[in-house]
Scaffold this motif. Structure first.
Motif, PDB file in Angstrom:
ATOM      1  N   THR A  44       0.843  -1.200   0.000  1.00  0.00           N
ATOM      2  CA  THR A  44       0.000   0.000   0.000  1.00  0.00           C
ATOM      3  C   THR A  44       0.879   1.252   0.000  1.00  0.00           C
ATOM      4  N   VAL A  45       0.269   2.375  -0.295  1.00  0.00           N
ATOM      5  CA  VAL A  45       1.030   3.628  -0.307  1.00  0.00           C
ATOM      6  C   VAL A  45       1.483   4.001   1.111  1.00  0.00           C
ATOM      7  N   LYS A  46       0.898   3.344   2.108  1.00  0.00           N
ATOM      8  CA  LYS A  46       1.345   3.576   3.497  1.00  0.00           C
ATOM      9  C   LYS A  46       2.347   2.519   3.940  1.00  0.00           C
ATOM     10  N   ASN A  47       2.871   1.791   2.942  1.00  0.00           N
ATOM     11  CA  ASN A  47       3.907   0.793   3.194  1.00  0.00           C
ATOM     12  C   ASN A  47       3.444  -0.429   3.992  1.00  0.00           C
ATOM     13  N   GLN A  48       2.167  -0.760   3.897  1.00  0.00           N
ATOM     14  CA  GLN A  48       1.727  -2.040   4.468  1.00  0.00           C
ATOM     15  C   GLN A  48       1.919  -3.100   3.395  1.00  0.00           C
ATOM     16  N   GLN A  49       2.303  -4.297   3.836  1.00  0.00           N
ATOM     17  CA  GLN A  49       2.610  -5.372   2.891  1.00  0.00           C
ATOM     18  C   GLN A  49       1.690  -6.561   3.146  1.00  0.00           C
ATOM     19  N   TYR A  50       1.112  -7.079   2.092  1.00  0.00           N
ATOM     20  CA  TYR A  50       0.279  -8.287   2.188  1.00  0.00           C
ATOM     21  C   TYR A  50       0.744  -9.262   1.120  1.00  0.00           C
ATOM     22  N   PHE A  51       0.971 -10.503   1.500  1.00  0.00           N
ATOM     23  CA  PHE A  51       1.506 -11.444   0.500  1.00  0.00           C
ATOM     24  C   PHE A  51       1.043 -12.857   0.782  1.00  0.00           C
ATOM     25  N   LEU A  52       1.209 -13.686  -0.258  1.00  0.00           N
ATOM     26  CA  LEU A  52       0.788 -15.081  -0.153  1.00  0.00           C
ATOM     27  C   LEU A  52       1.584 -15.909  -1.169  1.00  0.00           C
ATOM     28  N   GLY A  53       1.865 -17.152  -0.823  1.00  0.00           N
ATOM     29  CA  GLY A  53       2.482 -18.091  -1.765  1.00  0.00           C
ATOM     30  C   GLY A  53       3.909 -17.720  -2.133  1.00  0.00           C
ATOM     31  N   ASP A  54       4.246 -17.905  -3.413  1.00  0.00           N
ATOM     32  CA  ASP A  54       5.629 -17.735  -3.877  1.00  0.00           C
ATOM     33  C   ASP A  54       5.941 -16.260  -4.171  1.00  0.00           C
ATOM     34  N   SER A  55       5.610 -15.405  -3.240  1.00  0.00           N
ATOM     35  CA  SER A  55       5.730 -13.963  -3.510  1.00  0.00           C
ATOM     36  C   SER A  55       7.176 -13.485  -3.492  1.00  0.00           C
ATOM     37  N   ASN A  56       8.068 -14.337  -2.968  1.00  0.00           N
ATOM     38  CA  ASN A  56       9.474 -13.938  -2.895  1.00  0.00           C
ATOM     39  C   ASN A  56      10.357 -14.623  -3.935  1.00  0.00           C
ATOM     40  N   THR A  57       9.739 -15.426  -4.774  1.00  0.00           N
ATOM     41  CA  THR A  57      10.510 -16.144  -5.803  1.00  0.00           C
ATOM     42  C   THR A  57      10.615 -15.268  -7.047  1.00  0.00           C
ATOM     43  N   LYS A  58      11.819 -15.177  -7.594  1.00  0.00           N
ATOM     44  CA  LYS A  58      11.984 -14.351  -8.795  1.00  0.00           C
ATOM     45  C   LYS A  58      11.554 -15.110 -10.041  1.00  0.00           C
ATOM     46  N   PHE A  59      11.025 -14.377 -10.992  1.00  0.00           N
ATOM     47  CA  PHE A  59      10.639 -14.960 -12.276  1.00  0.00           C
ATOM     48  C   PHE A  59      10.948 -13.949 -13.378  1.00  0.00           C
ATOM     49  N   SER A  60      10.787 -14.392 -14.635  1.00  0.00           N
ATOM     50  CA  SER A  60      11.117 -13.535 -15.770  1.00  0.00           C
ATOM     51  C   SER A  60       9.988 -12.517 -15.970  1.00  0.00           C
ATOM     52  N   CYS A 192      13.686  -7.747 -21.286  1.00  0.00           N
ATOM     53  CA  CYS A 192      12.658  -8.781 -21.072  1.00  0.00           C
ATOM     54  C   CYS A 192      13.152  -9.841 -20.098  1.00  0.00           C
ATOM     55  N   SER A 193      14.470 -10.004 -19.983  1.00  0.00           N
ATOM     56  CA  SER A 193      15.004 -11.097 -19.159  1.00  0.00           C
ATOM     57  C   SER A 193      15.128 -10.740 -17.678  1.00  0.00           C
ATOM     58  N   VAL A 194      14.818  -9.510 -17.316  1.00  0.00           N
ATOM     59  CA  VAL A 194      14.949  -9.098 -15.909  1.00  0.00           C
ATOM     60  C   VAL A 194      14.124 -10.033 -15.020  1.00  0.00           C
ATOM     61  N   GLU A 195      14.719 -10.431 -13.912  1.00  0.00           N
ATOM     62  CA  GLU A 195      14.025 -11.328 -12.983  1.00  0.00           C
ATOM     63  C   GLU A 195      13.708 -10.583 -11.688  1.00  0.00           C
ATOM     64  N   MET A 196      12.461 -10.668 -11.281  1.00  0.00           N
ATOM     65  CA  MET A 196      12.026 -10.011 -10.042  1.00  0.00           C
ATOM     66  C   MET A 196      10.955 -10.869  -9.373  1.00  0.00           C
ATOM     67  N   SER A 197      10.798 -10.667  -8.082  1.00  0.00           N
ATOM     68  CA  SER A 197       9.728 -11.356  -7.351  1.00  0.00           C
ATOM     69  C   SER A 197       8.492 -10.456  -7.334  1.00  0.00           C
ATOM     70  N   CYS A 198       7.364 -11.026  -6.907  1.00  0.00           N
ATOM     71  CA  CYS A 198       6.146 -10.205  -6.767  1.00  0.00           C
ATOM     72  C   CYS A 198       6.403  -9.056  -5.795  1.00  0.00           C
TER      73      CYS A 198
END
Ligand code: GLN
Length: 304
Positions: A44-60, A192-198
């Protein structure tokens, strides 16, 4: 609002639905991904974080990087970008060549491959070291130095991306590419190849929910007006020939990539990244689209 509850309920609901579609295999290196990965991260714009599942895994991130390339190009004052790329929805697939000939080498918008190739050409003309400066830009937006290109994916696309090669040759024949074709294609494939997590994506795109200011540094990334315009372009062009469907069902500006990622923005509220690699026929994440539809419907969140 506690978004986490909505995440868990919808994720459970989605388990009941068959995850249809195919992982992108036209870039051979992308076919190795585990098709059952599923991650969500909302900031959120107030810096609250909500996540679930593979949110920390990087992908293309694939075409999601087109928005960041556009943002960087828009930050560089001296280019005449809108003389060279339009802002109209294409209504055709991301890698389509047909409109280019009718419209004399001016791509419909910067979020299809043809438009992104022109944006890459602009960046090469304005930056000393485009590859390095682009990735630094993304790292600062995400507030995380641990983001990079994937040379295997870039090479795989470079070797098999014959349509992109055809496209850039056609654009150049109309005089709308200034630099060497190989140089531009190399840069495009790197982007296009940049890898980032959610998690990293949600943070990197949050400036579009905060009127163009990087909430981590307090610095302006783009002006208020440009931030609105980038959101407008995402709304109209972010999902190729499924942009209408996304606006209709999700109601937020967003952008997809063939790696199965989707980023969506609720200006003034949050940015949300979803990842699920199986793609529908239009090249957008099947489950990602479905999740966002159920999410914005459940919490009543839409820009309309
Ligand atoms: N790298 C991909 C391509 O050029 C990007 C397409 C996408 O994500 N829609 O084909």
């Amino acid at each position: 609002m506690n978004y986490f509850e909505a995440f868990s309920e919808i994720a459970a609901e989605l388990e009941e639905i068959e995850d249809r579609g195919q992982v992108a295999a036209y870039i051979p290196e992308l076919s190795h991904v585990d098709p059952d990965k599923f991650g969500i991260h909302l900031t959120t714009v107030k810096n609250q974080q909500y996540f679930l599942g593979d949110s920390n895994t990087k992908f293309s991130i694939q075409s999601i990087s087109k928005v960041l390339a556009l943002t960087l190009a828009r930050g560089l004052e001296e280019n005449y970008l809108w003389d060279r790329v339009g802002v109209e929805p294409s209504g055709s697939p991301f890698n389509s060549l047909v409109q280019l000939e009718y419209e004399q080498g001016i791509p419909r918008n910067p979020l299809i491959n043809a438009g992104a190739l022109v944006v890459c050409d602009v960046l090469i003309g304005s930056l000393k070291n485009p590859q390095q400066e682009f990735i630094e830009f993304v790292r600062i937006l995400a507030g995380d130095p641990d983001i990079g290109y994937c040379p295997r994916v870039a090479k795989s696309e470079r070797l098999t991306g014959h349509k992109n090669a055809a496209m850039i040759n056609l654009i150049k024949s109309y005089g709308n590419i200034n630099h060497d074709i190989d140089l531009v294609l190399d840069f495009y494939c790197d982007l296009c190849s940049v890898e980032m997590s959610c998690k990293q994506l949600a943070q990197a795109f949050l400036f579009l929910a905060t009127n163009g200011t990087n909430p981590l540094t307090g610095k302006e990334v783009v002006s208020v007006s440009r931030s609105k315009r980038i959101n407008a372009i995402m709304q109209l062009c972010g999902f190729y020939d499924e942009a209408g469907e996304f606006a209709f069902k999700v109601g937020l500006p967003g952008k997809s990539g063939v790696g199965g990622g989707i980023i969506a923005i609720h200006p003034g509220k949050y940015s949300i990244a979803v990842w699920s690699p199986r793609l529908n026929a239009k090249g957008n994440s099947f489950k990602g689209m479905k999740f966002l539809e159920l999410f914005t419907t459940r919490i009543g969140s839409s820009i309309f």
